[in-house]
Motif scaffolding. Sequence first.
Motif, PDB file in Angstrom:
ATOM      1  N   ALA A  45       0.830  -1.208   0.000  1.00 61.20           N
ATOM      2  CA  ALA A  45       0.000   0.000   0.000  1.00 61.20           C
ATOM      3  C   ALA A  45       0.866   1.260   0.000  1.00 61.20           C
ATOM      4  O   ALA A  45       0.577   2.223  -0.731  1.00 61.20           O
ATOM      5  CB  ALA A  45      -0.939  -0.014   1.201  1.00 61.20           C
ATOM      6  N   ASP A  46       1.922   1.271   0.801  1.00 58.25           N
ATOM      7  CA  ASP A  46       2.805   2.433   0.852  1.00 58.25           C
ATOM      8  C   ASP A  46       3.536   2.620  -0.482  1.00 58.25           C
ATOM      9  O   ASP A  46       3.709   3.758  -0.955  1.00 58.25           O
ATOM     10  CB  ASP A  46       3.827   2.278   1.980  1.00 58.25           C
ATOM     11  CG  ASP A  46       3.196   2.374   3.365  1.00 58.25           C
ATOM     12  OD1 ASP A  46       2.070   2.916   3.472  1.00 58.25           O
ATOM     13  OD2 ASP A  46       3.829   1.902   4.336  1.00 58.25           O
ATOM     14  N   ALA A  47       3.981   1.502  -1.084  1.00 60.29           N
ATOM     15  CA  ALA A  47       4.677   1.596  -2.369  1.00 60.29           C
ATOM     16  C   ALA A  47       3.738   2.122  -3.451  1.00 60.29           C
ATOM     17  O   ALA A  47       4.148   2.933  -4.297  1.00 60.29           O
ATOM     18  CB  ALA A  47       5.240   0.234  -2.762  1.00 60.29           C
ATOM     19  N   ARG A  48       2.499   1.677  -3.429  1.00 61.03           N
ATOM     20  CA  ARG A  48       1.543   2.181  -4.428  1.00 61.03           C
ATOM     21  C   ARG A  48       1.313   3.677  -4.248  1.00 61.03           C
ATOM     22  O   ARG A  48       1.208   4.418  -5.243  1.00 61.03           O
ATOM     23  CB  ARG A  48       0.218   1.416  -4.316  1.00 61.03           C
ATOM     24  CG  ARG A  48      -0.886   1.928  -5.248  1.00 61.03           C
ATOM     25  CD  ARG A  48      -0.438   2.000  -6.696  1.00 61.03           C
ATOM     26  NE  ARG A  48      -0.257   0.700  -7.288  1.00 61.03           N
ATOM     27  CZ  ARG A  48       0.444   0.483  -8.399  1.00 61.03           C
ATOM     28  NH1 ARG A  48       1.057   1.484  -9.014  1.00 61.03           N
ATOM     29  NH2 ARG A  48       0.573  -0.743  -8.898  1.00 61.03           N
ATOM     30  N   ALA A  49       1.280   4.137  -3.022  1.00 61.00           N
ATOM     31  CA  ALA A  49       1.103   5.569  -2.793  1.00 61.00           C
ATOM     32  C   ALA A  49       2.283   6.354  -3.362  1.00 61.00           C
ATOM     33  O   ALA A  49       2.103   7.450  -3.914  1.00 61.00           O
ATOM     34  CB  ALA A  49       0.946   5.841  -1.300  1.00 61.00           C
ATOM     35  N   LEU A  50       3.499   5.805  -3.258  1.00 56.84           N
ATOM     36  CA  LEU A  50       4.675   6.465  -3.806  1.00 56.84           C
ATOM     37  C   LEU A  50       4.699   6.422  -5.331  1.00 56.84           C
ATOM     38  O   LEU A  50       5.065   7.403  -5.990  1.00 56.84           O
ATOM     39  CB  LEU A  50       5.947   5.812  -3.274  1.00 56.84           C
ATOM     40  CG  LEU A  50       6.403   6.178  -1.863  1.00 56.84           C
ATOM     41  CD1 LEU A  50       7.534   5.253  -1.429  1.00 56.84           C
ATOM     42  CD2 LEU A  50       6.872   7.629  -1.817  1.00 56.84           C
ATOM     43  N   LEU A  51       4.292   5.296  -5.896  1.00 58.43           N
ATOM     44  CA  LEU A  51       4.380   5.103  -7.335  1.00 58.43           C
ATOM     45  C   LEU A  51       3.283   5.832  -8.095  1.00 58.43           C
ATOM     46  O   LEU A  51       3.454   6.203  -9.255  1.00 58.43           O
ATOM     47  CB  LEU A  51       4.303   3.608  -7.677  1.00 58.43           C
ATOM     48  CG  LEU A  51       5.519   2.747  -7.370  1.00 58.43           C
ATOM     49  CD1 LEU A  51       5.162   1.278  -7.503  1.00 58.43           C
ATOM     50  CD2 LEU A  51       6.677   3.104  -8.295  1.00 58.43           C
ATOM     51  N   GLY A  52       2.126   6.009  -7.461  1.00 60.20           N
ATOM     52  CA  GLY A  52       0.967   6.487  -8.192  1.00 60.20           C
ATOM     53  C   GLY A  52       0.265   5.328  -8.876  1.00 60.20           C
ATOM     54  O   GLY A  52       0.594   4.154  -8.678  1.00 60.20           O
ATOM     55  N   THR A  53      -0.696   5.646  -9.712  1.00 62.72           N
ATOM     56  CA  THR A  53      -1.583   4.608 -10.236  1.00 62.72           C
ATOM     57  C   THR A  53      -1.005   3.806 -11.391  1.00 62.72           C
ATOM     58  O   THR A  53      -1.430   2.691 -11.636  1.00 62.72           O
ATOM     59  CB  THR A  53      -2.904   5.235 -10.698  1.00 62.72           C
ATOM     60  OG1 THR A  53      -2.616   6.246 -11.690  1.00 62.72           O
ATOM     61  CG2 THR A  53      -3.644   5.873  -9.532  1.00 62.72           C
ATOM     62  N   GLY A  54      -0.025   4.343 -12.117  1.00 62.69           N
ATOM     63  CA  GLY A  54       0.372   3.707 -13.359  1.00 62.69           C
ATOM     64  C   GLY A  54       1.360   2.570 -13.267  1.00 62.69           C
ATOM     65  O   GLY A  54       1.145   1.496 -13.850  1.00 62.69           O
ATOM     66  N   PRO A  55       2.491   2.719 -12.565  1.00 63.02           N
ATOM     67  CA  PRO A  55       3.559   1.720 -12.659  1.00 63.02           C
ATOM     68  C   PRO A  55       3.185   0.332 -12.116  1.00 63.02           C
ATOM     69  O   PRO A  55       2.314   0.193 -11.249  1.00 63.02           O
ATOM     70  CB  PRO A  55       4.683   2.348 -11.824  1.00 63.02           C
ATOM     71  CG  PRO A  55       4.413   3.811 -11.858  1.00 63.02           C
ATOM     72  CD  PRO A  55       2.915   3.915 -11.847  1.00 63.02           C
ATOM     73  N   LEU A  56       3.899  -0.645 -12.634  1.00 64.26           N
ATOM     74  CA  LEU A  56       3.754  -2.026 -12.179  1.00 64.26           C
ATOM     75  C   LEU A  56       4.262  -2.159 -10.752  1.00 64.26           C
ATOM     76  O   LEU A  56       5.330  -1.636 -10.407  1.00 64.26           O
ATOM     77  CB  LEU A  56       4.561  -2.931 -13.109  1.00 64.26           C
ATOM     78  CG  LEU A  56       4.698  -4.406 -12.744  1.00 64.26           C
ATOM     79  CD1 LEU A  56       3.359  -5.105 -12.882  1.00 64.26           C
ATOM     80  CD2 LEU A  56       5.740  -5.074 -13.649  1.00 64.26           C
TER      81      LEU A  56
END
Length: 286
Positions: free
Chosen positions: A168-179
């Motif tokens: 969840a934290d990594a997704r918040a950093l990456l945003g919606t697009g990256p794998l």
Amino acid sequence: MDVRKTGIWSPELRLHHDPVEIHEAAAELDQQGWGTLWIPGLGGGDILGDAERLLRATENTVVAAGVLSIWRHPAPEMAAGHARLVREYGHRMLLGLGVSDATAARDAGGTYRPLAALGGYLDVLDAAKDPVPAEERLIAAMGPKLTALAGRRSAGTHPFLVTPEFTADARALLGTGPLLAPYQAVVVDTDPTRARATARGFLAPFIGMGHYASSLLRQGFTEEDLADGGSDHLIDAVVAWGDIDTIGKRVKAHHDAGATHVALHAISRGKGLPLTDWRHLAPLAA
């Protein structure tokens, strides 16, 4: 590149002594519907040759190096090898890149400056005669700076030994697009003592490594959790053990937290290819 929602991560697909059995196993995994077959770097060796064996055996699945050390695999060689595999097998080869640790850098005659080293490696991939497209490479990122770099200059990240909360934290950093494709260790065993012992048998050396230990501490585990191969609390948090429904809930938790894909590593007490475990996990390929 469509890695789909789940895949199989397996050192056995590199290490098993019989290449014919590896070929047959990869073909079966492809038929089961797994989106990606992941093979680890294992300290070097001919990872592209081992990837080609899997590409040759399969028709649909992506094959991912998860991950190769930038200190052990020169970027020009990886770019040329990746281009050849794409020409022969289509866009099914994903290069996972890792910065390893200070020892690997020192052994290669380099200085361990992860961001600078990885940035330079990506520069070489970009400048090659046949560049490796950003969407066909990803980064083993566990800290925020590498995660941000991965989002800018690759398809995304493949973190190791992480929880759904990390996802969840990594997704918040990456945003919606990256794998975002976390590694998830699994043990197909409902006996707690035996399952945890099986998990420790593989994971204990990694838990003791400095960069993985630092990542686990950042995730909220304590020094006591890292001792003696990992506390029950740590093992239960980073390993999904039990029946297919229990393991499936962990996979769903990663997806609910923002994972694009979950790479399942079936840790087995037996020797050789864990065919029985893979067949048991096959419903999760869908």
